[in-house]
Design a protein around this motif. Structure first.
Motif, PDB file in Angstrom:
ATOM      1  N   THR A  35      45.045  33.604  44.619  1.00 44.63           N
ATOM      2  CA  THR A  35      44.780  32.592  43.586  1.00 44.63           C
ATOM      3  C   THR A  35      43.843  31.497  44.093  1.00 44.63           C
TER       4      THR A  35
ATOM      5  N   LYS B  21      46.738  32.962  38.324  1.00 49.88           N
ATOM      6  CA  LYS B  21      48.098  32.511  38.604  1.00 49.88           C
ATOM      7  C   LYS B  21      48.963  33.733  38.869  1.00 49.88           C
TER       8      LYS B  21
ATOM      9  N   TYR C 294      42.325  36.309  40.274  1.00 48.83           N
ATOM     10  CA  TYR C 294      43.736  35.966  40.069  1.00 48.83           C
ATOM     11  C   TYR C 294      43.812  34.477  39.767  1.00 48.83           C
TER      12      TYR C 294
END
Length: 124
Positions: free
Chosen positions: A25, A68, A66
């Protein structure tokens, strides 16, 4: 392996998997690449199989981002130099798509360092 060593190794794997999520993330692709074994096999939800090189390239170019990763649960078992982690999480990717997945991660210890050798995801 003593139960203390077993639980310590299991905690190490659980933490390593969480680090991997954070690195994904935060787009720390070099750290993800270092964790992935060169012979990684990633079986996607669709059944598509990706290599380490393919997956790292998609993350570096921003083709797959990504946004989350929300962990719901995970557990690990260590068998000598092999560890198997099973978990559930919600993955928000490419700014909009949310996938609720069950995943299995297989790690092996090479030269004293855990490497992710297999990742398999399915809907959950």
């Amino acid at each position: 392996m003593s139960s203390l060593a077993q639980s310590t190794a299991e905690a190490e794997i659980l933490n390593l998997s969480l680090d991997k999520f954070r690195w994904k993330t935060e787009r720390e692709v070099d750290k993800v690449a270092d964790l992935f074994d060169d012979e990684l096999v990633f079986v996607h939800l669709t059944g598509h199989i990706t290599t380490k090189a393919d997956w790292i390239r998609q993350m570096r170019t921003g083709a797959f981002v990504y946004n989350k990763i929300a962990l719901r649960e995970h557990s690990a078992k260590v068998y000598g130099d092999t560890a198997v982690l099973v978990g559930k999480a919600a993955f928000t990717v490419n700014g909009r798509s949310v996938y609720h997945l069950v995943y299995t991660e297989v790690y092996t210890k090479k030269n004293g360092k855990w490497k992710l050798v297999n990742l398999h995801t399915t809907s959950g």
